[in-house]
Write an enzyme that holds these catalytic residues in place. Structure first.
Site, PDB file in Angstrom:
ATOM      1  N   HIS A 103      16.888  29.750  23.089  1.00  0.00           N
ATOM      2  CA  HIS A 103      17.721  30.703  22.755  1.00  0.00           C
ATOM      3  C   HIS A 103      17.097  32.353  22.837  1.00  0.00           C
ATOM      4  O   HIS A 103      17.891  33.197  22.955  1.00  0.00           O
ATOM      5  CB  HIS A 103      18.178  30.619  21.419  1.00  0.00           C
ATOM      6  CG  HIS A 103      19.005  29.499  21.191  1.00  0.00           C
ATOM      7  ND1 HIS A 103      20.155  29.292  21.790  1.00  0.00           N
ATOM      8  CD2 HIS A 103      18.887  28.270  20.307  1.00  0.00           C
ATOM      9  CE1 HIS A 103      20.794  27.899  21.501  1.00  0.00           C
ATOM     10  NE2 HIS A 103      19.878  27.465  20.688  1.00  0.00           N
ATOM     11  N   ARG A 160       9.075  25.891  21.828  1.00  0.00           N
ATOM     12  CA  ARG A 160      10.522  25.282  22.142  1.00  0.00           C
ATOM     13  C   ARG A 160      11.068  25.548  23.762  1.00  0.00           C
ATOM     14  O   ARG A 160      11.468  26.703  23.684  1.00  0.00           O
ATOM     15  CB  ARG A 160      11.543  25.608  21.231  1.00  0.00           C
ATOM     16  CG  ARG A 160      12.716  24.588  21.482  1.00  0.00           C
ATOM     17  CD  ARG A 160      13.772  24.703  20.254  1.00  0.00           C
ATOM     18  NE  ARG A 160      14.347  25.916  20.084  1.00  0.00           N
ATOM     19  CZ  ARG A 160      15.384  25.994  19.135  1.00  0.00           C
ATOM     20  NH1 ARG A 160      16.113  25.082  18.520  1.00  0.00           N
ATOM     21  NH2 ARG A 160      16.069  27.297  18.894  1.00  0.00           N
ATOM     22  N   ASP A 173      -0.174  23.128  30.606  1.00  0.00           N
ATOM     23  CA  ASP A 173      -1.248  24.106  31.252  1.00  0.00           C
ATOM     24  C   ASP A 173      -1.703  25.145  30.884  1.00  0.00           C
ATOM     25  O   ASP A 173      -2.807  25.661  30.986  1.00  0.00           O
ATOM     26  CB  ASP A 173      -1.113  23.769  32.785  1.00  0.00           C
ATOM     27  CG  ASP A 173      -1.172  22.343  33.397  1.00  0.00           C
ATOM     28  OD1 ASP A 173      -1.632  21.646  32.785  1.00  0.00           O
ATOM     29  OD2 ASP A 173      -0.850  22.068  34.404  1.00  0.00           O
ATOM     30  N   GLU A 194      20.124  16.790  17.009  1.00  0.00           N
ATOM     31  CA  GLU A 194      20.941  17.696  16.465  1.00  0.00           C
ATOM     32  C   GLU A 194      22.452  17.695  16.898  1.00  0.00           C
ATOM     33  O   GLU A 194      23.380  18.272  17.085  1.00  0.00           O
ATOM     34  CB  GLU A 194      20.684  19.092  17.080  1.00  0.00           C
ATOM     35  CG  GLU A 194      20.178  19.103  18.498  1.00  0.00           C
ATOM     36  CD  GLU A 194      19.684  20.567  18.825  1.00  0.00           C
ATOM     37  OE1 GLU A 194      19.832  21.529  18.202  1.00  0.00           O
ATOM     38  OE2 GLU A 194      18.761  20.476  19.742  1.00  0.00           O
ATOM     39  N   ASP A 252      23.660  23.087  15.061  1.00  0.00           N
ATOM     40  CA  ASP A 252      24.057  22.108  16.007  1.00  0.00           C
ATOM     41  C   ASP A 252      24.731  21.011  15.477  1.00  0.00           C
ATOM     42  O   ASP A 252      25.736  20.197  16.155  1.00  0.00           O
ATOM     43  CB  ASP A 252      23.157  22.025  17.172  1.00  0.00           C
ATOM     44  CG  ASP A 252      23.040  23.157  18.185  1.00  0.00           C
ATOM     45  OD1 ASP A 252      24.128  23.424  18.833  1.00  0.00           O
ATOM     46  OD2 ASP A 252      22.041  23.739  18.161  1.00  0.00           O
TER      47      ASP A 252
END
Length: 267
Positions: A48, A73, A87, A152, A178
């Site tokens: 988000h 996230r 990486d 969620e 959610d």
């Protein structure tokens, strides 16, 4: 020399509660400021928050200078995104909207090198191996990667037991907002039906021997989630804290109240 120790993964394996905060301003400077606040972990939000891989990488670098562990996230659990962010030096990932055991299995493969997975061998070009200065990185990296999947939706809850049973899934994170929306309670993450579903999910995750995570902006809810057994939890976001602090400062001044804040010279 092996891959760097993942302190967050070690902590949740040892049942040491980890307190966190969301970082969504998409600013390395802001991330560095928050990182000095003493939280065990900080979630750098690529779902988000307006982030891309280079910007996420810069924030990992900013947080890495502190005692807080950076968790990233990603917006989705795409293998190519996972490869790139690992990486850059991320060791703990939170993947949103996981709804099936097949999806979770693909994620486990994405974070592991062959023969146990499909992670591409190219870390010598990135910060993960200290630009190839960690000689044993390839042999030791898998053990230090921490994979957390976000449950969620009702579909995710239905598949929870199978997902939690997978080797390579280190924690399951319940997304109350959610989940509430999917259950028909949009904007009501504290609804009793949602709380009951979270309680049941926590019990099932614990039976599987995995860590239970959650996030809330309500301290009352946070304390309740902790009582329900949350092993790691975020209790706010940099965005909402900035909004509330700036609004409160203006309101306090206009109200004419006496400030109890410690004076600061200059800025």
């Amino acid at each position: 020399m092996p891959a760097p120790k993942n302190t967050f993964k070690a902590a949740i394996r040892e049942d040491r509660f980890q307190l966190g905060l969301w970082v969504a301003l998409a600013s390395p400077y802001a991330a560095e400021i928050v990182a000095g606040s003493g939280y065990d972990w900080l979630l750098i939000d690529g779902e988000h928050g307006p982030n891309d891989i280079p910007l996420l990488s810069s924030q990992i670098q900013a947080v890495a200078r502190s005692a807080s562990h950076p968790i990233v996230r990603l917006p989705v659990g795409e293998t190519w995104m996972i490869k790139q962010i690992l990486d850059t030096g991320a060791q703990t990932l939170l993947i949103p909207m996981v709804e099936s055991v097949e999806q979770a299995q693909a994620l486990v493969r994405a974070v592991r090198y062959p023969p146990h997975g499909v992670r591409g061998v190219g870390a010598a070009l990135g910060r993960a191996s200290q630009f190839s200065r960690i000689g044993d990185y390839l042999e030791t990296a898998n053990e230090e990667i921490c994979l957390i999947v976000q449950i969620e939706s009702r579909a995710g809850l239905a598949a929870l037991d199978e997902i939690a049973a997978l080797d390579g899934i280190d924690g399951l994170f319940i997304g109350p907002s959610d989940l509430a929306a999917d259950m028909g309670y949009l904007g009501q993450p504290g609804h009793p039906a949602v709380t009951a579903a979270i309680k049941d999910a926590f019990e099932r995750i614990r039976k599987a021997g995995k860590a239970r995570g959650i996030m809330t902006l309500s301290l009352d809810q946070a304390r309740h989630y902790r009582e329900l057994g949350a092993d790691f939890m975020a209790i706010g976001t940099d965005v909402t804290l900035l909004v509330s602090a700036t609004a409160k400062l203006r309101e306090d001044f206009l109200a004419g109240g006496e400030s109890k804040a410690k004076p600061v010279a200059g800025y």
